[in-house]
Design a protein around this motif. Structure first.
Motif, PDB file in Angstrom:
ATOM      1  N   GLU A   1      34.443  37.308  36.216  1.00  0.00           N
ATOM      2  CA  GLU A   1      33.975  36.846  36.775  1.00  0.00           C
ATOM      3  C   GLU A   1      34.854  36.885  38.425  1.00  0.00           C
ATOM      4  OE1 GLU A   1      31.125  36.897  35.578  1.00  0.00           O
ATOM      5  OE2 GLU A   1      31.845  36.128  33.400  1.00  0.00           O
ATOM      6  N   ARG A   2      35.919  37.514  38.672  1.00  0.00           N
ATOM      7  CA  ARG A   2      36.800  37.679  39.606  1.00  0.00           C
ATOM      8  C   ARG A   2      36.071  38.719  40.499  1.00  0.00           C
ATOM      9  NH1 ARG A   2      43.024  35.728  39.286  1.00  0.00           N
ATOM     10  NH2 ARG A   2      42.416  33.635  37.799  1.00  0.00           N
ATOM     11  N   ARG A   3      36.845  38.669  41.052  1.00  0.00           N
ATOM     12  CA  ARG A   3      36.291  39.878  42.353  1.00  0.00           C
ATOM     13  C   ARG A   3      37.864  40.539  42.551  1.00  0.00           C
ATOM     14  NH1 ARG A   3      31.159  39.362  44.008  1.00  0.00           N
ATOM     15  NH2 ARG A   3      30.148  37.085  43.969  1.00  0.00           N
TER      16      ARG A   3
ATOM     17  N   THR B   1      32.402  41.874  40.409  1.00  0.00           N
ATOM     18  CA  THR B   1      32.557  41.307  40.100  1.00  0.00           C
ATOM     19  C   THR B   1      33.175  41.820  38.571  1.00  0.00           C
ATOM     20  OG1 THR B   1      31.598  41.392  38.496  1.00  0.00           O
ATOM     21  CG2 THR B   1      31.426  38.466  39.564  1.00  0.00           C
ATOM     22  N   VAL B   2      34.730  41.549  38.846  1.00  0.00           N
ATOM     23  CA  VAL B   2      34.768  42.740  37.920  1.00  0.00           C
ATOM     24  C   VAL B   2      33.940  42.866  36.513  1.00  0.00           C
ATOM     25  CG1 VAL B   2      36.431  42.558  35.045  1.00  0.00           C
ATOM     26  CG2 VAL B   2      37.730  42.130  37.745  1.00  0.00           C
TER      27      VAL B   2
ATOM     28  N   HIS C   1      39.545  36.795  30.660  1.00  0.00           N
ATOM     29  CA  HIS C   1      39.447  35.365  31.370  1.00  0.00           C
ATOM     30  C   HIS C   1      39.313  35.998  33.336  1.00  0.00           C
ATOM     31  CE1 HIS C   1      42.733  37.523  31.484  1.00  0.00           C
ATOM     32  NE2 HIS C   1      43.567  36.668  32.505  1.00  0.00           N
ATOM     33  N   LEU C   2      39.198  37.320  33.463  1.00  0.00           N
ATOM     34  CA  LEU C   2      38.825  37.585  34.811  1.00  0.00           C
ATOM     35  C   LEU C   2      37.449  38.225  35.088  1.00  0.00           C
ATOM     36  CD1 LEU C   2      42.843  39.873  34.670  1.00  0.00           C
ATOM     37  CD2 LEU C   2      42.045  37.451  35.904  1.00  0.00           C
TER      38      LEU C   2
ATOM     39  N   ARG D   1      39.956  41.966  44.714  1.00  0.00           N
ATOM     40  CA  ARG D   1      40.694  40.733  45.550  1.00  0.00           C
ATOM     41  C   ARG D   1      41.606  40.228  44.871  1.00  0.00           C
ATOM     42  NH1 ARG D   1      36.224  39.194  47.912  1.00  0.00           N
ATOM     43  NH2 ARG D   1      36.041  37.596  47.834  1.00  0.00           N
ATOM     44  N   GLU D   2      41.067  39.502  44.480  1.00  0.00           N
ATOM     45  CA  GLU D   2      41.096  37.826  43.851  1.00  0.00           C
ATOM     46  C   GLU D   2      42.345  38.544  42.164  1.00  0.00           C
ATOM     47  OE1 GLU D   2      37.095  34.854  44.220  1.00  0.00           O
ATOM     48  OE2 GLU D   2      37.451  36.338  42.782  1.00  0.00           O
ATOM     49  N   LEU D   3      42.251  39.505  42.500  1.00  0.00           N
ATOM     50  CA  LEU D   3      43.407  39.850  40.795  1.00  0.00           C
ATOM     51  C   LEU D   3      44.921  40.469  41.537  1.00  0.00           C
ATOM     52  CD1 LEU D   3      40.806  42.519  39.350  1.00  0.00           C
ATOM     53  CD2 LEU D   3      41.475  40.170  39.275  1.00  0.00           C
TER      54      LEU D   3
ATOM     55  N   GLN E   1      45.960  44.257  37.080  1.00  0.00           N
ATOM     56  CA  GLN E   1      44.699  43.496  36.724  1.00  0.00           C
ATOM     57  C   GLN E   1      44.008  44.419  37.385  1.00  0.00           C
ATOM     58  OE1 GLN E   1      45.142  39.227  38.088  1.00  0.00           O
ATOM     59  NE2 GLN E   1      45.780  39.030  36.034  1.00  0.00           N
ATOM     60  N   GLN E   2      43.986  44.812  38.507  1.00  0.00           N
ATOM     61  CA  GLN E   2      43.463  46.158  39.140  1.00  0.00           C
ATOM     62  C   GLN E   2      43.390  47.129  38.686  1.00  0.00           C
ATOM     63  OE1 GLN E   2      42.905  46.956  43.245  1.00  0.00           O
ATOM     64  NE2 GLN E   2      43.822  44.416  43.652  1.00  0.00           N
TER      65      GLN E   2
END
Ligand code: ATP
Length: 364
Positions: free
Chosen positions: A128-130, A91-92, A125-126, A132-134, A138-139
């Motif tokens: 808990e994301r991985r 995750t991030v 807010h990001l 590829r979901e950004l 954002q990456q």
């Protein structure tokens, strides 16, 4: 944060010299852009600081400490690349915390630093994301965050925005600049995009062929380019460069080209006379030229080749002999291809270069 000092740094690959006797100092908290065309030695220079390459000759000091022989992991330098190299399965939050985990930092401290960096970069807010979901931007912020949590002495960035689309690049450019202002971080930033360098950096190090051509504030590099290479590289459209011979005709000094001649103002005549030979190059930015529809004294005759409207300004490309000169004009103005025009030069803002040495001859 720390000062970075290059002293006569040389890097060779076999017989090839990629970095030639480069010396400059990046002040504590300064943002320096290393800029130049492909292959000029920017990435090599950055990798020498990071310790990814060995220095052939000379030395690099960071915070007053010679780092030539230090292992990369002991240099306290964080690098952000153009491909963000995030761990896809983490995750991030885990990506951000990873460099600290590797250093066996205590968990509560990792949480605190990760959340601090996330807040600064507006990615809380990001967390808990991985990856590829950004989005790309954002990456890029996560990659920056991962460098940030390490609290390094120096940030090295290698074309970090080059994978983003044009609009996002402009937005991230402003964010990076803000990031630098907030942290007062020492940043060395590699880009081939001179506009990116101009807009973000405190100083620009312009390189060509492994040689440092000029090291100065962007305004200075733009208004007082050291030589023909810098003049042609910095600024968009590039500076117009017109080769000419110098002729002194009874006290009036002329610049004489193919099919045109221009009596030089006393300021420019004095510069032209200092050239090592009789050949010079006149350098004029598009905004210092005035287009006339009718013959005008001391204006250079030219023929319009093409007209480029950009919205705010229109760029007229005119041919003077075999050279194309770009002049910015009012978008309302009617200009057509093949039209005969006369170009008036603002001599107060004209640059004179020595054609033999390619150096600019500064006015007294
Ligand atoms: P770009 O913007 O294309 O990345 P750059 O300015 O970062 O270019 P470098 O990657 O520093 O350029 O390369 C500088 C020069 O050194 C180039 O001419 C390159 O071909 C050469 N070079 C780089 N790495 C090696 C190597 N391992 N062996 C031999 N030559 C190399």
């Amino acid at each position: 944060m720390a000062q970075v000092e290059f002293r006569n740094v040389v890097k060779t690959y076999g017989a090839f010299e990629a970095v030639k006797d480069v010396s400059f100092t990046v002040g504590d908290g300064e943002f320096v852009a290393l800029v130049g065309p492909s292959g000029c030695g920017k990435t090599t220079t950055l990798n020498l600081i990071a310790g990814l390459l060995d220095i052939t000759n000379g030395e690099i000091n960071v915070g007053g400490r010679r780092i030539n022989d230090l292992d990369p992991k002991d240099r306290d330098i964080a690098m952000v690349f153009q491909n963000y190299a995030l761990y896809p399965n983490k995750t991030v939050r885990q990506n951000l915390g990873f460099p600290l985990k590797m250093r066996k930092v205590a968990k509560p401290e990792i949480t605190r630093k990760v959340e601090e960096a996330a807040a600064l970069l507006d990615i809380t807010h990001l967390l808990e994301r991985r990856p590829r979901e950004l989005s790309g931007g954002q990456q890029q912020r996560v990659a920056l965050g991962r460098a940030l949590v390490r609290d390094p002495q120096v940030f090295l960035m290698d074309e970090p925005l080059s994978n983003l689309d044009a609009k996002l690049r402009v937005q991230m450019r402003a964010e990076l600049k803000r990031f630098h202002q907030d942290l007062n971080a020492t940043v060395i930033y590699v880009t081939h995009d001179q506009l990116e360098a101009m807009t973000m950096a405190d100083k620009m190090a312009v390189m060509s062929g492994g040689v440092l051509q000029q090291y100065d504030a962007p305004e200075r590099v733009f208004s007082e380019p050291a030589n023909l290479f810098v003049a042609g590289f910095v600024g968009s459209p590039a500076m117009n460069l017109l080769p000419a011979s110098v002729e002194d005709r009874g006290g009036t000094v002329y610049a004489v080209g193919q099919g045109w001649e221009l009596p030089l103002s006393p300021r420019n005549a004095a510069c032209a006379k200092k050239a090592s030979g009789s050949e010079i190059v006149l350098g004029a930015r598009h905004s210092t030229l005035l287009l006339h529809d009718t013959e005008t004294p001391d204006a250079i005759p030219a023929k319009i080749y093409t007209v480029e409207p950009t919205g705010d300004l229109t760029y007229a490309h005119a041919e003077v002999d075999a050279k194309t000169i770009v002049i910015s004009t009012d978008p309302q103005r009617r200009i057509r291809a093949d039209q005969q025009v006369w170009i008036e030069i603002d001599q107060e803002r004209l640059h004179i270069f020595d054609a033999a040495t390619e150096e600019r001859i500064p006015p007294d």
